[in-house]
Design an enzyme around this catalytic site. Sequence first.
Site, mmCIF file in Angstrom:
data_model
loop_
_atom_site.group_PDB
_atom_site.id
_atom_site.type_symbol
_atom_site.label_atom_id
_atom_site.label_comp_id
_atom_site.label_asym_id
_atom_site.label_seq_id
_atom_site.Cartn_x
_atom_site.Cartn_y
_atom_site.Cartn_z
ATOM 1 N N ASP A 1 -11.600 0.032 14.614
ATOM 2 C CA ASP A 1 -12.257 -0.775 13.580
ATOM 3 C C ASP A 1 -13.352 -1.651 14.180
ATOM 4 O OD1 ASP A 1 -12.658 -1.755 11.017
ATOM 5 O OD2 ASP A 1 -10.524 -2.096 10.662
ATOM 6 N N ASP B 1 -13.235 0.683 2.246
ATOM 7 C CA ASP B 1 -12.018 -0.089 1.993
ATOM 8 C C ASP B 1 -11.653 -0.067 0.521
ATOM 9 O OD1 ASP B 1 -11.250 -0.783 4.492
ATOM 10 O OD2 ASP B 1 -12.103 -2.798 4.458
#
Length: 699
Positions: A429, A494
């Site tokens: 990430d 997301d």
Amino acid sequence: MSSIVSFSSSALGLTLRLPESGMPEILAFGAAGESEAPLIERSSRINGMDAAVPSCVLLPTGGMGFFGWPAISGHRDGSDFLLHFSGWSATRGDNSLTLSARDGVARIAIAITLNAHEGGLISSRVTLTNDGESAYQLDRCMAGSFATTGADLLVEHTTGMWGREFQTRRDVIGQGLWSQESRRGRTSHDRVPMLFVESGGERFGVALGFSGNHQIVIDSCDDGRRLVHLGELFEPGEMRLAPGDTYESPVAYAGSDSAAFHAFLREELVPWPEGGMRPRPVTLNTWEGNYFDHKMDSLKAQATAAAEIGIERFVLDDGWFGRRDDDTTSLGDWDIDPTKYPDGLAPLVDHVTGLGMEFGIWFEPEMINPVSELYKAHPDWVLQVEGRPLLLSRNQLVLDLSRPEVSDHLFCKIDAVLRAHAVAYIKWDMNRDLTHVGGRKGRAMTARQTRAVYALMERIRKAHPAVEIESCASGGGRVDFGVLAQTHRVWTSDCTDALERLEIQRGASAFLPPELLGSHVSASPNHQTGRILSLSFRALVAMAYHFGVELNPLEMSAAEREELGGYIATHKRLRSLLHAPGAAFRLDPVDGRHVWGAASADRIAVIVAQGPQMVAEQPAPLRLPAAATRFGGRWRIASHSPQAPEFIRSSQAQRDLLAGAVSFDLANLTSAGLPLPMLRPESALLLELEPITGDPTHG
Ligand code: GLA
């Protein structure tokens, strides 16, 4: 004497004139076979200069009669601001052509390397070497220039933000300059370095292989054409070449259509362990089902429930390390949290692998929270500019990975977790944009940071060759052809709301094949939007991609789990078709109806998803692209899912068609189309089409 050189891939061709001095002139660029040199010379008095100064050239430099946007520029402390290369030579290699020249006045050598790739892509990259005796300040050096025919130019690109990535936009641009610049230090959600241009019936796409600052510039040439330049974007003073130093640009790609980019990624760029992609494992990611609340017993039970419904990979997201109970602490402290995991991670990993699933784990290696042991020990390891405030984003700062001790530390920490456990997958990430990107010498260094991140990824892959990596950056903030040379899938967004995903996945699919796009079934109401959506809609919208689940399966009823298990089984049955080279197709959405799928000689899977309510009284018949119906013969609908589709109304004839009672010529689906009933908003339908066995016309 000038000379003509040609270079082509299976799909694109380029014809250049290498001049005595100046940059290689683009005589033609386009579909292979249509890119020969013009029949006759065009006017040589371009630009009003007495001697010809062509304006449609590879990587133009300014100051010598080219009045457009210079693709390469720099200086030596204010002098040598002109670059004028001469003595061009062309060297051919396997699928490559390198054009080299030198500017003996500025003492800079250039090499432009063109490569032909899978899918018919042509790529370009540039090296510039300072062979002078003082430092050369490189202000700009694009990686490649591609030419379009000109006139009104349609630019199809994507923009967006967190949770709303890959929103497709089509802008017609007139004369002048169009520019897209990104200074976020990551690919970005809003300015994605991948776009299609269309003009005069010609269309091609371009993509830059780079995750740091970047720019795409489209300039008008004096001869009516356009140049599309792609390259890295430097901060002031960032790229300084000491005597003998070489700058290596990222790679810029051009391809004729989405399928060409898909083929290149799938078959050439993505570094598959063992050389080829294996079936994409159905994944459970723990983030939305648990957030930071990791409880061993529950995680084990979730893993058991996941395995029971057919999930093949269990990914432990953020929250397993340091004292990470929320997003304010612990990035940088890559040791297992002893309060959540008193016996370490091994009991969970063993449980997961004992169930026959792979284990994956989340890292955010480039980042550090000021509230962390690492920051206490090494506050100087963060990117900073002396005298300037440290700007936080999601409570975090960025580590200077260009320092070997920082990269070594991160490598050792990640390596230790991977060595001690059977880890098959890393979710890598990057949850903030870069600001005040200064190194110890106070100079801008996004260029070096980006290359250092790639080097760390590569080092980890070399040490653990079976491990796959996902590129995530607050969802789809680092999706590009640079990071995909190091990773195996991207976390598309997301936002897991299936309705939002229709546009997000469509936009991302313009360049990425479905199997590289992570797409998960999440809970309803959705955590990002609050929208309530049926399980069949959520599952079918995710079905064609790298399919996964992003919820706590223990919070589902037994019936829901069974239904989800059914969709997982369907995905496994179809994934070899959905992810087969050259199989994927997609239609432009019409009246809120999105259609995509995959076709082979013995099965066609079509997913029809209705977003908002249709305006029309009846949907137009669904016409499949010719590529999907090229197999010919008589076919029928062999099955559909869900069993009871949510139609607003349907006729008996339509119900017969869906039930497989009607056969049709496959080619008819491209001309007349499938007269499907109207779906309710926020519902979807999967159709599986099969040839009629024994049909003599089916070859
Ligand atoms: C980012 C990612 C999410 C999740 C969180 C964890 O937002 O995009 O998928 O991993 O970080 O903090």
